[in-house]
Design a protein around this motif. Structure first.
Motif, mmCIF file in Angstrom:
data_model
loop_
_atom_site.group_PDB
_atom_site.id
_atom_site.type_symbol
_atom_site.label_atom_id
_atom_site.label_comp_id
_atom_site.label_asym_id
_atom_site.label_seq_id
_atom_site.Cartn_x
_atom_site.Cartn_y
_atom_site.Cartn_z
ATOM 1 N N GLU A 69 1.385 16.211 9.934
ATOM 2 C CA GLU A 69 0.213 15.786 9.991
ATOM 3 C C GLU A 69 0.070 14.468 10.256
ATOM 4 O OE1 GLU A 69 -1.826 18.579 10.362
ATOM 5 O OE2 GLU A 69 -0.321 19.623 8.772
ATOM 6 N N VAL A 70 0.342 13.518 11.543
ATOM 7 C CA VAL A 70 0.112 11.870 11.274
ATOM 8 C C VAL A 70 -0.983 11.952 11.865
ATOM 9 C CG1 VAL A 70 0.709 11.892 13.937
ATOM 10 C CG2 VAL A 70 2.240 9.954 12.618
ATOM 11 N N GLY A 71 -2.147 12.829 12.585
ATOM 12 C CA GLY A 71 -3.650 13.128 13.346
ATOM 13 C C GLY A 71 -4.215 12.649 11.421
ATOM 14 N N ASP A 72 -3.740 12.412 10.241
ATOM 15 C CA ASP A 72 -3.951 12.786 9.616
ATOM 16 C C ASP A 72 -4.372 11.245 8.750
ATOM 17 O OD1 ASP A 72 -5.369 14.888 9.933
ATOM 18 O OD2 ASP A 72 -4.663 16.194 8.350
ATOM 19 N N VAL A 73 -3.647 10.486 9.309
ATOM 20 C CA VAL A 73 -3.039 8.647 8.624
ATOM 21 C C VAL A 73 -4.645 7.679 8.592
ATOM 22 C CG1 VAL A 73 -1.255 6.813 9.030
ATOM 23 C CG2 VAL A 73 -0.825 9.483 8.875
ATOM 24 N N ILE B 71 10.543 12.041 14.771
ATOM 25 C CA ILE B 71 9.284 13.042 14.969
ATOM 26 C C ILE B 71 8.354 13.397 14.694
ATOM 27 C CG2 ILE B 71 9.668 15.616 15.474
ATOM 28 C CD1 ILE B 71 12.804 15.180 15.353
ATOM 29 N N ALA B 72 6.817 13.203 14.662
ATOM 30 C CA ALA B 72 5.493 13.316 14.705
ATOM 31 C C ALA B 72 5.099 14.351 15.007
ATOM 32 C CB ALA B 72 4.724 11.827 15.139
ATOM 33 N N SER B 73 4.223 15.058 14.000
ATOM 34 C CA SER B 73 4.039 16.500 14.248
ATOM 35 C C SER B 73 2.057 16.304 14.414
ATOM 36 C CB SER B 73 3.716 17.847 13.600
ATOM 37 O OG SER B 73 3.737 17.774 12.142
ATOM 38 N N PHE C 290 -0.985 5.762 19.267
ATOM 39 C CA PHE C 290 -0.810 7.565 20.228
ATOM 40 C C PHE C 290 0.446 7.053 21.397
ATOM 41 C CE2 PHE C 290 -1.782 9.019 23.738
ATOM 42 C CZ PHE C 290 -1.583 10.769 23.707
ATOM 43 N N TYR C 291 0.065 6.477 21.944
ATOM 44 C CA TYR C 291 1.203 5.654 22.814
ATOM 45 C C TYR C 291 3.246 5.381 22.218
ATOM 46 C CZ TYR C 291 -2.361 5.980 25.920
ATOM 47 O OH TYR C 291 -3.594 5.896 26.987
ATOM 48 N N SER D 187 -4.786 13.267 21.696
ATOM 49 C CA SER D 187 -5.587 12.027 22.900
ATOM 50 C C SER D 187 -7.015 12.004 22.513
ATOM 51 C CB SER D 187 -5.505 12.795 24.075
ATOM 52 O OG SER D 187 -5.540 14.002 24.124
ATOM 53 N N ALA D 188 -7.933 13.194 22.375
ATOM 54 C CA ALA D 188 -9.167 13.200 21.520
ATOM 55 C C ALA D 188 -9.364 12.454 20.487
ATOM 56 C CB ALA D 188 -9.688 14.743 21.227
ATOM 57 N N LEU D 189 -9.051 12.145 19.576
ATOM 58 C CA LEU D 189 -8.922 11.291 18.090
ATOM 59 C C LEU D 189 -9.078 9.622 19.044
ATOM 60 C CD1 LEU D 189 -6.729 12.786 15.341
ATOM 61 C CD2 LEU D 189 -9.066 13.333 15.828
ATOM 62 N N VAL D 190 -8.135 9.846 19.644
ATOM 63 C CA VAL D 190 -8.117 7.972 20.473
ATOM 64 C C VAL D 190 -9.318 8.269 21.695
ATOM 65 C CG1 VAL D 190 -6.904 6.950 22.214
ATOM 66 C CG2 VAL D 190 -5.259 8.142 20.667
ATOM 67 N N ALA D 191 -9.749 8.793 21.800
ATOM 68 C CA ALA D 191 -10.970 8.985 22.584
ATOM 69 C C ALA D 191 -12.052 8.537 21.312
ATOM 70 C CB ALA D 191 -11.649 10.336 23.549
ATOM 71 N N GLU D 192 -11.751 9.685 20.882
ATOM 72 C CA GLU D 192 -13.139 9.275 19.819
ATOM 73 C C GLU D 192 -12.985 7.453 18.606
ATOM 74 O OE1 GLU D 192 -12.653 11.478 16.672
ATOM 75 O OE2 GLU D 192 -13.251 14.244 18.225
ATOM 76 N N GLY D 193 -11.781 7.492 18.604
ATOM 77 C CA GLY D 193 -11.535 5.836 18.504
ATOM 78 C C GLY D 193 -11.715 6.222 16.639
ATOM 79 N N THR D 194 -10.677 6.926 16.443
ATOM 80 C CA THR D 194 -10.505 7.468 15.091
ATOM 81 C C THR D 194 -8.164 7.309 15.046
ATOM 82 O OG1 THR D 194 -10.342 9.968 15.129
ATOM 83 C CG2 THR D 194 -11.932 8.579 13.549
ATOM 84 N N PHE D 195 -8.194 7.095 16.116
ATOM 85 C CA PHE D 195 -6.606 6.612 16.036
ATOM 86 C C PHE D 195 -6.354 6.422 17.066
ATOM 87 C CE2 PHE D 195 -2.278 8.307 16.700
ATOM 88 C CZ PHE D 195 -1.724 8.618 15.210
ATOM 89 N N ARG D 196 -5.477 4.860 16.808
ATOM 90 C CA ARG D 196 -4.903 4.015 17.189
ATOM 91 C C ARG D 196 -4.513 4.492 18.741
ATOM 92 N NH1 ARG D 196 -4.975 -1.092 14.948
ATOM 93 N NH2 ARG D 196 -4.026 -1.992 17.035
#
Lengths: 464, 123
Positions: free
Chosen positions: A245-249, A282-284, A303-304, A290-299
């Motif tokens: 759940e790395v997207g929730d950080v 290994i992240a999951s 991401f890269y 990519s949508a979170l990046v577009a929203e600006g909530t994920f760096r």
């Protein structure tokens, strides 16, 4: 004169039999009433690794050395019951301490007057067949992951190469699609397998706790920190760290994570010297990063950094062909865990499972089977053993009579949705479904799907 | 010192991997002081090796065995004399006299044992 001819033909016939026995690929030996070997052909020598001169005159169990000898000897059964036994599967231990899988046939050995003089055993080396069977089975298995779907086979094919590299991996898939199992499989296939595999759910903890859990702390870093505590990065040294759940950080913690991945070093709380980290990450996530990046909530930089190699795990509704395989796997596992003896699942119950959409994916299917095993005392899992919530999802009874009908209904649904999504462009829909366009046309005709007069191509052509 | 033999109908069991009975013999100063039978029904290779170790077996005399079992049992520090055949009493007698390496006690197709005197009883 006639007697002489008969004798001549008899001798010739015996020679022919000997030649045949010497040239067949099945091992053959005969025994007398005292279980001593009286003949031993060339193939028997090859399979057992025992020369004929050493085999003849010895007890059959000293030569054949099968796991049946002691408890369930096929020859003994034949001699006792006076009838042949065919295709008994067993293994023997050859002269190189290797188990050789064999299929055995036994029958009585009679002389010209019909008197039983012993027994004959023929055996076929099944090593190649066993090996091929195993290879075939392995194609559907990878660690604890089981699948026969085309999309997962593609993942299976590249997994060893990914595992072999040191690159960071991003696993993307809905909840319950087996991301942690995949991470474990990657670790087990990698050169790091002898080092630890540490898993950490990043979505479950607030930043401060996450930091101390991941990086550890030094004694005196805060009140009650009486001694050093190693973090997950330190525990996974030389091995693999799985960040679920790395997207929730939070954005603040993303910066810290980025620093570790970039510099390959981290700073435990209260420490003054950074610690080197030899850890494969290994992240999951179950979100579209990519949508979170577009929203600006994920760096974007993080991401890269983690999106070096990406594996997308398809949801279960997109690989329905795996459902019977998974059901079988779960039944076996629960049978072993709970000491049960459920034989399997009935056709009707499986049809219900095939028709379900599984928002919870494989985890949901596993829970359904566990539920069914609680309610099913013996025999097969029947529809009434399945959770009640599944029942409304069953289409009308005549259509779910067979698995084929359920698959057809699911296929029809998937094809119609894909066509709609692609403005009825058949080629685009076929690509999305991962099938050839002719297969799509064939399926549209076979399933009787009615299409509107427009199609994606004409629509596009008209656009300019 | 404890010596275990895999038994089937009063003779050495043909295959250790599927043997169902053990006879465990306690030998002191070259004499048998105790002898008892132990069921060997456990199926898993690790469990078989562990059972032998739990019984305090130092030497195992058995028939044919696969490499997997040999490695596991040796990992417990148990000495193995495998591919042995014959009646239990004769095999035991030969072991005590140090004549177990004779061809009569060897299964066919196996390289002759090195001239070693498998003799226990010092313990």
């Amino acid at each position: 004169m006639a007697g002489g001819l008969n004798k001549k033909y008899s001798l010739l016939s015996r020679n022919v039999t000997d030649i045949i026995l010497e040239n067949i690929s099945d091992g053959v030996f005969t025994i007398n009433h005292t279980w001593h070997i009286t003949s031993f052909n060339r193939a028997a020598e090859t399979i057992t690794g025992i020369p004929r001169d050493q085999a003849i005159g010895r007890h059959c169990w000293e030569v054949f050395r099968s796991n049946m000898c002691e408890r369930d000897c096929a020859l003994r059964r034949t001699m006792k019951q006076g009838k042949p036994f065919v295709d008994t599967s067993t293994y023997i231990v050859n002269n190189r301490k290797r188990r050789v899988p064999v299929v055995v046939c036994t029958s009585l050995l009679k002389d010209k007057s019909g008197i039983v003089v012993g027994g004959v055993e023929t055996f076929r080396d099944m090593s190649t067949v066993e090996q091929l069977r195993k290879e075939l089975e392995d194609r559907f298995h990878l660690g604890d992951i089981v699948s026969r779907s085309a999309s997962m086979k593609k993942v299976f094919a590249v997994l060893p190469q990914i595992a072999d590299s040191y690159s960071t991996v991003l696993l993307q898939g809905e909840t319950g699609t087996g991301k942690e199992l995949m991470a474990r499989a990657l670790h087990d296939l990698s050169p790091r397998r002898i080092r630890p595999f540490i898993a950490m759910n990043c979505g479950a903890l607030p930043d401060t706790l996450l930091e101390s859990e991941l990086f550890g702390y030094k004694a005196g870093a805060f009140t009650h920190a009486t001694r050093d505590k190693p973090g997950r990065f330190a525990l996974a040294e030389g091995g693999t760290l799985f960040l679920d759940e790395v997207g929730d950080v939070s954005p603040a913690f993303q910066v810290r994570l980025l620093r570790v991945l970039q510099e390959r070093e981290f700073m435990p709380l209260g420490a003054i010297i950074p610690v080197k980290a030899n850890v494969r990450v290994i992240a999951s996530t179950n979100k579209d990063l990519s949508a979170l990046v577009a929203e600006g909530t994920f760096r974007q930089d993080l991401f890269y950094r983690i999106n070096v190699v990406r594996i997308d795990l398809p949801p279960l509704r997109d690989r329905r062909e795996d459902i019977p395989l998974l059901v079988e796997r779960f039944i076996t596992r629960f049978n072993n865990l709970r000491n049960r003896n459920i034989a399997g699942i009935s056709r009707d119950a499986l049809a219900i499972l095939m028709a379900h959409t599984y928002p919870g994916n494989i985890r949901e299917l596993e829970n359904i089977i566990e539920h069914a095993l609680v309610l099913c005392p013996k025999g097969q899992i029947e529809p009434h053993h399945l959770p009640g919530t599944l029942i409304p999802t069953i289409p009308s009874p005549p259509r779910t009579k067979t698995i084929g009908a359920a698959v057809k209904s699911a296929e029809e649904n998937e094809i119609t949705t894909a066509l709609k999504r692609n403005d009825y462009n058949r080629l685009a829909a076929a690509r999305e479904l991962g099938i050839h366009k002719s297969t799509l046309f064939r399926k549209i005709n076979a399933l009787g799907i009615r299409l509107p007069k427009i199609d994606g191509r004409t629509h596009r052509r008209k656009k300019p | 010192m404890k010596v275990a033999l895999t038994v089937w109908e009063n003779r050495i069991s043909p295959v250790l991997d599927s043997a169902s009975m053990l006879v465990v013999i306690d030998i002191r100063k070259g004499m048998i002081v105790n002898k008892h039978y132990v069921p060997f029904y456990v199926e898993l290779p690790h469990a078989r090796a562990a059972l032998l170790a739990d019984l305090g077996v130092r030497v195992l005399i058995c028939g044919a065995m696969s490499q997997l079992y040999e490695n596991l049992i040796q990992a417990y520090g148990i000495q193995i004399i495998s591919f042995v055949t014959g009646d239990i009493e004769n095999v035991l007698d030969a072991y005590l006299k140090g004549t177990l390496s004779r061809r009569t006690f060897q299964m066919p197709g196996i390289q002759p044992m090195r001239r070693r005197r498998f003799r226990g009883g010092r313990g």
